[in-house]
Structures are given as C-alpha cells and as structure tokens.
Scaffold this motif. Structure first.
Motif, PDB file in Angstrom:
ATOM      1  N   SER A  55       0.827  -1.208   0.000  1.00 17.35           N
ATOM      2  CA  SER A  55       0.000   0.000   0.000  1.00 17.35           C
ATOM      3  C   SER A  55       0.858   1.253   0.000  1.00 17.35           C
ATOM      4  O   SER A  55       0.549   2.231  -0.692  1.00 17.35           O
ATOM      5  CB  SER A  55      -0.935   0.014   1.215  1.00 17.35           C
ATOM      6  OG  SER A  55      -2.014  -0.889   1.046  1.00 17.35           O
TER       7      SER A  55
ATOM      8  N   LYS B 132      -8.742  -1.477   2.634  1.00 15.82           N
ATOM      9  CA  LYS B 132      -9.273  -2.244   1.508  1.00 15.82           C
ATOM     10  C   LYS B 132      -8.568  -3.584   1.349  1.00 15.82           C
ATOM     11  O   LYS B 132      -9.199  -4.608   1.051  1.00 15.82           O
ATOM     12  CB  LYS B 132      -9.134  -1.433   0.223  1.00 15.82           C
ATOM     13  CG  LYS B 132      -9.616  -2.165  -1.025  1.00 15.82           C
ATOM     14  CD  LYS B 132      -9.470  -1.287  -2.260  1.00 15.82           C
ATOM     15  CE  LYS B 132      -9.953  -2.014  -3.507  1.00 15.82           C
ATOM     16  NZ  LYS B 132      -9.814  -1.157  -4.718  1.00 15.82           N
ATOM     17  N   HIS B 133      -7.256  -3.598   1.547  1.00 17.72           N
ATOM     18  CA  HIS B 133      -6.476  -4.803   1.283  1.00 17.72           C
ATOM     19  C   HIS B 133      -6.148  -5.591   2.534  1.00 17.72           C
ATOM     20  O   HIS B 133      -5.394  -6.577   2.468  1.00 17.72           O
ATOM     21  CB  HIS B 133      -5.191  -4.421   0.540  1.00 17.72           C
ATOM     22  CG  HIS B 133      -5.447  -3.725  -0.763  1.00 17.72           C
ATOM     23  ND1 HIS B 133      -6.030  -4.351  -1.841  1.00 17.72           N
ATOM     24  CD2 HIS B 133      -5.225  -2.440  -1.155  1.00 17.72           C
ATOM     25  CE1 HIS B 133      -6.143  -3.503  -2.848  1.00 17.72           C
ATOM     26  NE2 HIS B 133      -5.674  -2.341  -2.453  1.00 17.72           N
TER      27      HIS B 133
ATOM     28  N   TRP C 210      -2.397  -5.703  -7.388  1.00 20.91           N
ATOM     29  CA  TRP C 210      -2.843  -4.343  -7.106  1.00 20.91           C
ATOM     30  C   TRP C 210      -1.685  -3.441  -6.661  1.00 20.91           C
ATOM     31  O   TRP C 210      -1.796  -2.213  -6.726  1.00 20.91           O
ATOM     32  CB  TRP C 210      -3.949  -4.305  -6.064  1.00 20.91           C
ATOM     33  CG  TRP C 210      -3.643  -4.893  -4.725  1.00 20.91           C
ATOM     34  CD1 TRP C 210      -3.962  -6.138  -4.265  1.00 20.91           C
ATOM     35  CD2 TRP C 210      -2.943  -4.243  -3.631  1.00 20.91           C
ATOM     36  NE1 TRP C 210      -3.512  -6.317  -2.968  1.00 20.91           N
ATOM     37  CE2 TRP C 210      -2.882  -5.175  -2.571  1.00 20.91           C
ATOM     38  CE3 TRP C 210      -2.370  -2.981  -3.456  1.00 20.91           C
ATOM     39  CZ2 TRP C 210      -2.287  -4.879  -1.337  1.00 20.91           C
ATOM     40  CZ3 TRP C 210      -1.757  -2.686  -2.245  1.00 20.91           C
ATOM     41  CH2 TRP C 210      -1.728  -3.618  -1.209  1.00 20.91           C
TER      42      TRP C 210
ATOM     43  N   SER D 123      -6.258   2.344   1.503  1.00 20.93           N
ATOM     44  CA  SER D 123      -5.616   1.169   0.916  1.00 20.93           C
ATOM     45  C   SER D 123      -5.330   0.110   1.969  1.00 20.93           C
ATOM     46  O   SER D 123      -5.552  -1.088   1.743  1.00 20.93           O
ATOM     47  CB  SER D 123      -4.313   1.584   0.218  1.00 20.93           C
ATOM     48  OG  SER D 123      -3.717   0.475  -0.440  1.00 20.93           O
TER      49      SER D 123
ATOM     50  N   VAL E 131       0.528   3.887  -3.110  1.00 19.70           N
ATOM     51  CA  VAL E 131       0.092   5.274  -2.890  1.00 19.70           C
ATOM     52  C   VAL E 131       1.158   6.254  -3.386  1.00 19.70           C
ATOM     53  O   VAL E 131       0.832   7.250  -4.056  1.00 19.70           O
ATOM     54  CB  VAL E 131      -0.226   5.511  -1.396  1.00 19.70           C
ATOM     55  CG1 VAL E 131      -0.371   6.999  -1.104  1.00 19.70           C
ATOM     56  CG2 VAL E 131      -1.509   4.769  -1.014  1.00 19.70           C
TER      57      VAL E 131
END
Length: 297
Positions: A56, A78-79, A292, A75, A60
C-alpha cells in the motif's frame, strides 16, 4: 546502485517481501533446526502483514508521488487480510475503517489509551518510501512521518519509521560508507528518544561480529516495539549493505520478531543493489506480490 526511484522502490518492496516471507517460516517449530543451521525452510513462503502494508505504501506513492494519508488509510483497509498476522489493534482499526467508515485519525490517536502505538508496524513497511525519496533525505523524513501517523501516533512509532526510511534512502544514495558512519547519518535525522538512543548504542556495538551479541543489547523485536526492533535491524543492515543473503541470516538467527526484522533489513539492503542481489531461487519460491501493488509478480 539504482538511479530510477520507482525501480529502487520496487526493488525495496521485493526485498522486504522475500525477507518477510522466509522469516515468517521460522515461527513454525519444525523449522527451527533449519534456522540454527542457516538452511532455507520448506515451501510455501507466504508474506505477512509487513509486505501487505508495504504494498500500500508503494502503491500510494506510485500514484501520488507523496504520502496521501487518506489514500494510504483507505488502501490499508481495503487490502487488509486478517490471516496475514496483523496485530489486534490494527485488525480492529482497519475493520472499523472498512466496515463502519471509521475515521483513521481518531482511531490511531485513541489507540493504547490515547498514547498511540509505538509498535514496529510503521517501520516494517516504510523502506520502499525511503527508496523512492532517496535523493532528498529531508523529504524522506517528512513523508515517513506522514506514513507512520496513519496507524502509529506515538513519537517512538513515528521515529522508527523515520529511521528505517532514512536508512533506505542513505543505502541508495551514499556510494561507500563505513558502518558506524552510516548509522551516524541515520541517527542524525532520527527524532530524540528511545529509537535514536538505540541507534547510538548500535554505533557503539559496531565492532561486534556476532548478531546475537548485538541483539542482547539492542533487542530483537520480541516486544514488538520500535525501540526494541529498529536499532538492531539498522545494525545488521549497516554491516551488510552489499549482501542480501548475509543480511538475512544475521537478522533471522537472533529470533524475536523474525519476519518483521527480515522485512526491514531486506527492504533497506535491496534499495542499494536491487533484486539481483536476492538469490533467484528465493524470489521464485516466495509468494508473488499482489497485482494491485502495481509492480507485477
């Protein structure tokens, strides 16, 4: 040394993830004999929350060229994968953000009875940030502070992140430096407190060859705190800036918070030489990073 900052940060992330994944295997009792003999554990090698949160940080910065705290908190939430070994406080925080729209600022400030966390979590994920901003140590310090505050508001938790990010930046930007001088450069930008005191102690112990002797004084992450983790990791990194394998084993052999320690050291060392210094077999056997994150497998 790697000139392109994105390539540096990606290399740091990979070095962090490999150290994290292999290091985590040594929490399995059956693998302890292999650790004592400095042998690789059997597959599978899965990375933990260390690498997941570092992904993350990388994503970012890659998107914004800075730490956008709201984007980083989003982030993280979410992850967030509960099974990756997050601590209970961060598990709760990220669940509240994701499921109930919790405010990360309030949740981070309220942790540990309002004292904020001084754990090693902000330090374990930050090396790719130092790699990205390696051409500007002052910027590195500022961005590392922002990255830490999303989950760690205690001054020592922030200081741990600043010290690791600065070490990664210096590893990438200083061509040749003595171990003690490297640690001095890091200590000079670390905020006053226990983390910096620990780095000062690491400088005094730089003559030691046995990492277990150094860890006896500096700590090995057993307390999961930044002061108990970061000084030892920097001691190892300073001695092995040009040798990922030696850095990994000297970190792992002392026990403690092995995966986090190996993630921190791996992230710093690969900032300097790139993934080419990680054995191909180690990279192949390690779980691929998530798509991702934006750097491929």
């Amino acid at each position: 040394m790697i000139a392109d900052r994105r390539a540096r940060a990606a290399a740091s992330l990979r070095g962090l993830a490999v150290g994290d994944a292999i290091g985590s295997c040594f929490f399995v009792p059956d693998n302890v004999p292999a650790l004592r003999e400095r042998r690789l554990p059997p597959d599978p090698w899965y990375w933990t929350d260390d690498a997941e949160m570092a992904c993350s940080v990388f994503a970012v910065i890659d998107r914004h060229d800075r730490i956008d705290q709201d984007a980083l908190a989003a982030s993280f939430a979410k992850h967030h994968d509960f099974d990756r070994g997050y601590g209970p406080g961060v598990n709760r925080m990220l669940r509240l953000i994701r499921q109930e729209g919790g405010d990360w600022r309030q949740l981070a400030a309220e942790s540990w009875d309002g004292r904020g966390s001084w754990g090693n979590g902000a330090a374990m994920r930050v090396a790719p940030l130092g790699a990205w901003f390696a051409d500007d140590v002052e910027r590195t310090v500022a961005e590392a502070k922002l990255s830490a505050e999303v989950t760690h508001t205690h001054p020592e938790g922030v200081a741990g992140a600043i010290a690791v990010a600065a070490a990664a930046a210096l590893a990438a930007s200083v061509p040749s430096v003595h171990e003690a001088e490297f640690l001095r450069l890091v200590a000079d930008v670390a905020p006053p407190g226990l983390v910096r005191d620990g780095i000062e102690n690491a400088i005094r112990l730089i003559h030691l060859d046995d990492p277990r002797s150094a860890a006896a004084s500096l700590g090995n992450g057993r307390e999961i705190s930044a002061p108990d983790t970061v000084p030892f990791c920097l001691w190892v990194a300073s001695k092995h800036l040009d040798d990922y394998v030696a850095a990994f084993w000297d970190t792992a052999i002392v026990g403690g918070d092995i995966d986090t320690n190996c993630a921190i050291v791996g992230g710093i060392v690969t900032t300097r030489l790139g993934v080419e210094d990680i054995p191909t077999e180690w990279q192949t056997r390690c779980e691929p990073l998530p798509t991702w994150a934006g750097i491929g497998s």
